[in-house]
Scaffold this motif. Structure first.
Motif, PDB file in Angstrom:
ATOM      1  N   SER A 215       0.845  -1.188   0.000  1.00  0.00           N
ATOM      2  CA  SER A 215       0.000   0.000   0.000  1.00  0.00           C
ATOM      3  C   SER A 215       0.884   1.242   0.000  1.00  0.00           C
ATOM      4  CB  SER A 215      -0.906   0.012   1.240  1.00  0.00           C
ATOM      5  OG  SER A 215      -1.552   1.265   1.380  1.00  0.00           O
ATOM      6  N   LYS A 216       0.571   2.153  -0.899  1.00  0.00           N
ATOM      7  CA  LYS A 216       1.325   3.417  -0.924  1.00  0.00           C
ATOM      8  C   LYS A 216       1.040   4.237   0.336  1.00  0.00           C
ATOM      9  CE  LYS A 216       1.725   3.796  -5.947  1.00  0.00           C
ATOM     10  NZ  LYS A 216       1.393   4.608  -7.151  1.00  0.00           N
ATOM     11  N   LYS A 217      -0.185   4.096   0.878  1.00  0.00           N
ATOM     12  CA  LYS A 217      -0.549   4.859   2.076  1.00  0.00           C
ATOM     13  C   LYS A 217       0.297   4.461   3.278  1.00  0.00           C
ATOM     14  CE  LYS A 217      -5.398   5.792   0.864  1.00  0.00           C
ATOM     15  NZ  LYS A 217      -6.814   5.594   1.270  1.00  0.00           N
ATOM     16  N   THR A 218       0.585   3.179   3.408  1.00  0.00           N
ATOM     17  CA  THR A 218       1.378   2.710   4.551  1.00  0.00           C
ATOM     18  C   THR A 218       2.849   2.506   4.194  1.00  0.00           C
ATOM     19  OG1 THR A 218       0.805   0.412   4.003  1.00  0.00           O
ATOM     20  CG2 THR A 218      -0.604   1.560   5.598  1.00  0.00           C
ATOM     21  N   ASN A 219       3.183   2.832   2.950  1.00  0.00           N
ATOM     22  CA  ASN A 219       4.570   2.730   2.481  1.00  0.00           C
ATOM     23  C   ASN A 219       5.100   1.298   2.528  1.00  0.00           C
ATOM     24  OD1 ASN A 219       6.761   4.119   1.318  1.00  0.00           O
ATOM     25  ND2 ASN A 219       7.846   4.178   3.273  1.00  0.00           N
ATOM     26  N   VAL A 220       4.211   0.332   2.309  1.00  0.00           N
ATOM     27  CA  VAL A 220       4.619  -1.071   2.221  1.00  0.00           C
ATOM     28  C   VAL A 220       4.750  -1.428   0.747  1.00  0.00           C
ATOM     29  CG1 VAL A 220       3.941  -3.466   2.634  1.00  0.00           C
ATOM     30  CG2 VAL A 220       3.543  -1.746   4.395  1.00  0.00           C
ATOM     31  N   SER A 221       5.913  -1.883   0.359  1.00  0.00           N
ATOM     32  CA  SER A 221       6.176  -2.227  -1.037  1.00  0.00           C
ATOM     33  C   SER A 221       6.082  -3.737  -1.245  1.00  0.00           C
ATOM     34  CB  SER A 221       7.573  -1.750  -1.445  1.00  0.00           C
ATOM     35  OG  SER A 221       8.561  -2.541  -0.792  1.00  0.00           O
ATOM     36  N   VAL A 222       6.111  -4.160  -2.506  1.00  0.00           N
ATOM     37  CA  VAL A 222       6.139  -5.589  -2.799  1.00  0.00           C
ATOM     38  C   VAL A 222       7.443  -6.194  -2.281  1.00  0.00           C
ATOM     39  CG1 VAL A 222       6.013  -7.326  -4.623  1.00  0.00           C
ATOM     40  CG2 VAL A 222       4.616  -5.264  -4.787  1.00  0.00           C
ATOM     41  N   PHE A 223       8.503  -5.404  -2.229  1.00  0.00           N
ATOM     42  CA  PHE A 223       9.763  -5.884  -1.641  1.00  0.00           C
ATOM     43  C   PHE A 223       9.544  -6.271  -0.181  1.00  0.00           C
ATOM     44  CE2 PHE A 223      11.381  -3.690  -5.320  1.00  0.00           C
ATOM     45  CZ  PHE A 223      12.533  -4.378  -5.667  1.00  0.00           C
ATOM     46  N   ASP A 224       8.699  -5.513   0.538  1.00  0.00           N
ATOM     47  CA  ASP A 224       8.403  -5.840   1.936  1.00  0.00           C
ATOM     48  C   ASP A 224       7.633  -7.160   2.034  1.00  0.00           C
ATOM     49  OD1 ASP A 224       9.594  -3.512   3.045  1.00  0.00           O
ATOM     50  OD2 ASP A 224       7.815  -2.353   2.513  1.00  0.00           O
ATOM     51  N   CYS A 225       6.709  -7.388   1.096  1.00  0.00           N
ATOM     52  CA  CYS A 225       5.975  -8.659   1.076  1.00  0.00           C
ATOM     53  C   CYS A 225       6.950  -9.818   0.907  1.00  0.00           C
ATOM     54  CB  CYS A 225       4.963  -8.670  -0.066  1.00  0.00           C
ATOM     55  SG  CYS A 225       3.748  -7.329  -0.049  1.00  0.00           S
ATOM     56  N   VAL A 226       7.916  -9.649  -0.002  1.00  0.00           N
ATOM     57  CA  VAL A 226       8.930 -10.681  -0.229  1.00  0.00           C
ATOM     58  C   VAL A 226       9.754 -10.910   1.037  1.00  0.00           C
ATOM     59  CG1 VAL A 226      11.079 -11.184  -1.469  1.00  0.00           C
ATOM     60  CG2 VAL A 226       9.064 -10.363  -2.721  1.00  0.00           C
ATOM     61  N   LYS A 227      10.142  -9.830   1.692  1.00  0.00           N
ATOM     62  CA  LYS A 227      10.926  -9.953   2.924  1.00  0.00           C
ATOM     63  C   LYS A 227      10.172 -10.755   3.976  1.00  0.00           C
ATOM     64  CE  LYS A 227      13.432  -5.599   2.257  1.00  0.00           C
ATOM     65  NZ  LYS A 227      13.602  -4.204   2.719  1.00  0.00           N
ATOM     66  N   ASP A 228       8.855 -10.533   4.072  1.00  0.00           N
ATOM     67  CA  ASP A 228       8.056 -11.263   5.068  1.00  0.00           C
ATOM     68  C   ASP A 228       8.023 -12.756   4.768  1.00  0.00           C
ATOM     69  OD1 ASP A 228       7.562  -8.825   6.260  1.00  0.00           O
ATOM     70  OD2 ASP A 228       5.513  -8.632   5.501  1.00  0.00           O
ATOM     71  N   ALA A 229       7.864 -13.115   3.504  1.00  0.00           N
ATOM     72  CA  ALA A 229       7.828 -14.539   3.146  1.00  0.00           C
ATOM     73  C   ALA A 229       9.158 -15.207   3.486  1.00  0.00           C
ATOM     74  CB  ALA A 229       7.518 -14.695   1.660  1.00  0.00           C
ATOM     75  N   ARG A 230      10.249 -14.536   3.188  1.00  0.00           N
ATOM     76  CA  ARG A 230      11.563 -15.109   3.478  1.00  0.00           C
ATOM     77  C   ARG A 230      11.812 -15.155   4.991  1.00  0.00           C
ATOM     78  NH1 ARG A 230      15.089 -15.807  -0.521  1.00  0.00           N
ATOM     79  NH2 ARG A 230      16.894 -15.089   0.670  1.00  0.00           N
ATOM     80  N   SER A 231      11.310 -14.148   5.714  1.00  0.00           N
ATOM     81  CA  SER A 231      11.423 -14.157   7.179  1.00  0.00           C
ATOM     82  C   SER A 231      10.652 -15.327   7.783  1.00  0.00           C
ATOM     83  CB  SER A 231      10.883 -12.848   7.764  1.00  0.00           C
ATOM     84  OG  SER A 231      11.670 -11.740   7.407  1.00  0.00           O
ATOM     85  N   ALA A 232       9.487 -15.638   7.191  1.00  0.00           N
ATOM     86  CA  ALA A 232       8.655 -16.715   7.727  1.00  0.00           C
ATOM     87  C   ALA A 232       9.370 -18.059   7.626  1.00  0.00           C
ATOM     88  CB  ALA A 232       7.320 -16.771   6.989  1.00  0.00           C
ATOM     89  N   VAL A 233      10.018 -18.315   6.481  1.00  0.00           N
ATOM     90  CA  VAL A 233      10.743 -19.578   6.332  1.00  0.00           C
ATOM     91  C   VAL A 233      11.892 -19.635   7.331  1.00  0.00           C
ATOM     92  CG1 VAL A 233      12.091 -21.032   4.771  1.00  0.00           C
ATOM     93  CG2 VAL A 233      10.093 -19.793   3.907  1.00  0.00           C
ATOM     94  N   ARG A 234      12.581 -18.520   7.502  1.00  0.00           N
ATOM     95  CA  ARG A 234      13.695 -18.483   8.470  1.00  0.00           C
ATOM     96  C   ARG A 234      13.183 -18.715   9.892  1.00  0.00           C
ATOM     97  NH1 ARG A 234      16.141 -14.165   4.978  1.00  0.00           N
ATOM     98  NH2 ARG A 234      17.979 -15.173   4.091  1.00  0.00           N
ATOM     99  N   TYR A 235      12.027 -18.142  10.212  1.00  0.00           N
ATOM    100  CA  TYR A 235      11.455 -18.354  11.552  1.00  0.00           C
ATOM    101  C   TYR A 235      11.140 -19.833  11.760  1.00  0.00           C
ATOM    102  CZ  TYR A 235       8.405 -18.071  15.600  1.00  0.00           C
ATOM    103  OH  TYR A 235       7.848 -18.264  16.845  1.00  0.00           O
ATOM    104  N   ILE A 236      10.525 -20.445  10.758  1.00  0.00           N
ATOM    105  CA  ILE A 236      10.163 -21.863  10.872  1.00  0.00           C
ATOM    106  C   ILE A 236      11.411 -22.710  11.078  1.00  0.00           C
ATOM    107  CG2 ILE A 236       9.253 -23.818   9.557  1.00  0.00           C
ATOM    108  CD1 ILE A 236       7.241 -21.760   8.311  1.00  0.00           C
ATOM    109  N   ARG A 237      12.448 -22.443  10.314  1.00  0.00           N
ATOM    110  CA  ARG A 237      13.688 -23.210  10.481  1.00  0.00           C
ATOM    111  C   ARG A 237      14.331 -22.919  11.837  1.00  0.00           C
ATOM    112  NH1 ARG A 237      15.116 -23.173   4.675  1.00  0.00           N
ATOM    113  NH2 ARG A 237      14.885 -25.347   4.032  1.00  0.00           N
TER     114      ARG A 237
END
Length: 294
Positions: free
Chosen positions: A115-137
């Protein structure tokens, strides 16, 4: 003249009445086959895997029957779609629950929405997915998960984020422990955003750096075994992108299967229970061939 005035007055009163009548509310989208299944499901537990600003991002965990602390089970992580701007983990509950029934730990994840309003980019979405796998491991012992048996899946934009866990090694949260790999052991991609060029989907949302987040443009040797489910009638994430990705993967020496649904529109398998069941059966066969199902 008097008759004309009366006609004019009646017209004005009619216009005023119409102006006061509220517009009919937009009809809510009718629940599809997957929505109906999801409504009957509840995760075993919900836990926070990451804090990003004011956001506490959650993993919705489905534990299999007979699960106990100290288990070492395969994990199926599923990521919802919605163009990176909408959707929720509940949408993908049936996929997580399906694999919990087969003895895996099923997880449906939340991520920040673009969202442009919250300044969340698609790069941030990608970072979250990669963070989730790291958390699980990193928390595999608590979660009862085998770190070498992590499957990541997703639909549409969620399919893009699933692929991102394997492909975009340069996109990471600044405080992630990079010693923990984000790459899964297998990918199951459902009508994914796979080409973010103008011929595909997402370039307008990502911006001029779209190529950095285009799975098709990052294929290399060593990408985990992948199966893609895609319809030839998809006009949102065109089938041509999935076909090009599969061909590039095979050329690079990777295992990649493409299951084609002739004429299937975007999200075809979500709307039809028979197509959903067929998809799950084929995904099961693929994962069994990798030793990731019991």
């Amino acid at each position: 003249m008097k008759q004309f005035s009366l006609v004019l007055l009646a017209a004005l009163l009619t216009a005023h009445a119409h102006a006061q009548t509220p517009a009919p509310a937009a009809k809510a989208k009718a629940p599809d086959a997957v929505d109906q299944m999801a409504a009957a499901l509840t995760p075993t537990r919900v836990l926070t895997y990451k804090k990003a600003g004011d956001n506490e991002l959650k993993l919705h965990v489905f534990e299999p029957e007979g699960f106990k602390a100290g288990d070492s089970r395969a994990c199926f992580l599923i990521i919802h779609g919605g163009g990176w701007t909408g959707g929720n983990p509940q949408r993908m509950y049936p996929f997580a629950a399906h694999y919990a029934k087969l003895g895996l730990v099923g997880i449906s994840m939340q991520y920040r929405l673009h969202s442009k309003k919250t300044n969340v980019s698609v790069f941030d979405c990608v970072k979250d997915a990669r963070s989730a796998v790291r958390y699980i491991r990193g928390h595999a012992a608590d979660l009862g998960i085998d770190t070498q048996k992590i499957i990541v899946s997703g639909g549409s934009a969620g399919g893009h984020l699933a692929a991102a866990t394997a492909l975009f090694e340069q996109v990471n949260e600044s405080d992630d422990d990079l010693k923990i790999p984000a790459t899964p052991n297998a990918l199951v991609l459902l009508f994914p955003v796979i080409d973010t060029s103008k011929e595909g989907y997402g370039s307008e949302k990502i911006g001029e750096r779209w190529q950095e987040l285009s799975p098709l443009h990052h294929v290399r040797a060593g990408v985990p075994p992948t199966i893609i489910f895609h319809g030839t009638g998809d006009t949102v994430t065109p089938y041509a992108g999935a076909k090009a990705f599969q061909e590039a993967m095979v050329k690079a020496g990777n295992r990649c299967e493409l299951d084609t649904n002739e004429g299937g529109a975007h999200g075809y398998l979500m709307r039809n229970k028979a197509l959903y069941d067929d998809t799950m059966q084929k995904a099961d066969v693929f994962l069994k061939s990798l030793g990731l199902l019991p």
